[in-house]
Design an enzyme around this catalytic site. Structure first.
Site, PDB file in Angstrom:
ATOM      1  CE  LYS A  52      -1.187   0.573  -2.058  1.00 52.22           C
ATOM      2  NZ  LYS A  52      -1.329   1.605  -1.025  1.00 52.22           N
ATOM      3  CD  GLN A  96      -0.211   1.450   2.622  1.00 51.74           C
ATOM      4  OE1 GLN A  96       0.020   1.801   1.475  1.00 51.74           O
ATOM      5  NE2 GLN A  96      -1.365   0.909   2.950  1.00 51.74           N
ATOM      6  CG  ASP A 119      -2.031   7.320  -1.702  1.00 52.88           C
ATOM      7  OD1 ASP A 119      -2.744   6.491  -2.304  1.00 52.88           O
ATOM      8  OD2 ASP A 119      -1.249   7.027  -0.783  1.00 52.88           O
TER       9      ASP A 119
HETATM   10  N1  GUN Z   1      -4.002   2.720   3.734  1.00 45.25           N
HETATM   11  C1  GUN Z   1      -5.159   2.144   3.343  1.00 45.25           C
HETATM   12  N2  GUN Z   1      -5.447   2.498   2.071  1.00 45.25           N
HETATM   13  C2  GUN Z   1      -4.451   3.297   1.654  1.00 45.25           C
HETATM   14  C3  GUN Z   1      -4.197   3.969   0.423  1.00 45.25           C
HETATM   15  O1  GUN Z   1      -4.951   3.919  -0.553  1.00 45.25           O
HETATM   16  N3  GUN Z   1      -3.051   4.691   0.387  1.00 45.25           N
HETATM   17  C4  GUN Z   1      -2.212   4.800   1.443  1.00 45.25           C
HETATM   18  N4  GUN Z   1      -1.119   5.560   1.320  1.00 45.25           N
HETATM   19  N5  GUN Z   1      -2.432   4.194   2.602  1.00 45.25           N
HETATM   20  C5  GUN Z   1      -3.550   3.441   2.689  1.00 45.25           C
END
Ligand code: GUN
Length: 292
Positions: A52, A96, A119
């Site tokens: 990311k 995350q 998110d």
């Molecule tokens: N863990 C798995 N997918 C995601 C996501 O899209 N965002 C976040 N913050 N954690 C994740």
């Protein structure tokens, strides 16, 4: 059968976003700044967060990665979140998931400023999404809708079966596929761990979205001829032929399922890159909303 090439579409979206970044720079406007917090040492989570951050830098976004140790306390994490909420340079940020067990995920998600919640996990954004109000949409489900739209796949009136009801994918996916939207309007069934007749439910799907994290769960007998199959699964499974010692496995037995489908996403290179593209779109939206 046609592959839904998430890598290709994601690159197209990144090029579109890069043009917006350049345009903003030319006008003397702020470039988007995404921050990501990761707690602990989970290898897969680290890889996702790093990709990311790298994607941000590739596009000319600013990006901050905050790596906290496994034994970070909940209060320490909440303090960090508070700092990001109050930092005018940060347009959006993510925490995350999953978090270590000693941290209450709900308390953390509630602490995120909904205006910076790129998110789309804060209850305010989830509620707004459910009501069809403007909101940050969660990256994986909205990336899937974007993929369907870029391939112009008809969804209205189709039966969509979603495997899994997680807060990150299955639940929001069900809301997006049933809403009144050019790439919604499905009749949605959510299949979960207490569901009966799982195979029969899947067999009825025009669009089957697998998000349960069980490698190769969806077999050929579960898929209707001509169905659209979206594979959200991405699990590391041991593979001694690989230098890393593992390979990435989807929830779908691609090798046997693909030939029955009209469209199918590969793993990797399907949903994964679309998730990142969505997050980058949300972060652009965050800076544009502030209009500075
Ligand atoms: N863990 C798995 N997918 C995601 C996501 O899209 N965002 C976040 N913050 N954690 C994740």
């Amino acid at each position: 059968m046609e592959l839904l090439n998430g890598s290709l579409i994601s690159n197209t979206i990144k090029t579109e976003l890069q043009a917006k970044v350049n345009d903003r720079k030319a006008k003397g406007l702020k470039v988007p700044h995404l921050a990501a917090i990761i707690v602990g040492d989970d290898g897969a989570s680290k890889t996702y967060v790093q990709s990311k951050v790298k994607s941000c830098l590739d596009l000319g976004y600013e990006s901050t990665l905050i790596e906290l140790s496994e034994n970070t306390t909940q209060d320490e994490l909440l303090n960090k979140i508070n700092q990001l909420n109050n930092d005018p340079l940060i347009d959006g940020y993510i925490v995350q998931l999953p978090l270590p067990r000693h941290i209450d995920e709900t308390a953390v998600l509630l602490a995120v400023d909904p205006a910076k919640d790129v998110d789309g996990f804060h209850p305010e954004n989830v509620g707004r999404m459910a009501l069809g109000l403007p909101a940050y949409l969660p990256a994986t489900p909205s990336g899937i809708v974007e993929l369907l739209s870029r391939y112009n796949i008809e969804t209205a009136g189709k039966k969509c079966v979603i495997l899994g009801r997680s807060h990150i994918v299955g639940m929001p996916m069900s809301l997006l596929m049933q809403r009144n939207h050019p790439f919604g309007n499905c009749t949605v069934t959510v299949v979960h761990s207490k569901s009966q007749n799982v195979i029969e439910e899947c067999q009825k799907a025009d669009i089957l979205i697998a998000a349960i994290g069980k490698p190769y769960f969806v077999t050929s007998e579960m898929v209707k001829e001509g169905a659209v199959v979206i594979d959200v699964g991405i699990t590391r499974v041991a593979d001694s032929t690989k230098k890393s010692g593992f390979k990435l496995a989807g929830d779908v037995d691609f090798e046997h399922v693909a030939q029955k489908t009209s469209y199918i996403t590969p793993v990797p290179g399907g949903v994964g890159p679309m998730t990142i593209a969505s997050l980058l779109m949300n972060t652009m939206q965050a800076v544009e909303i502030k209009n500075n």
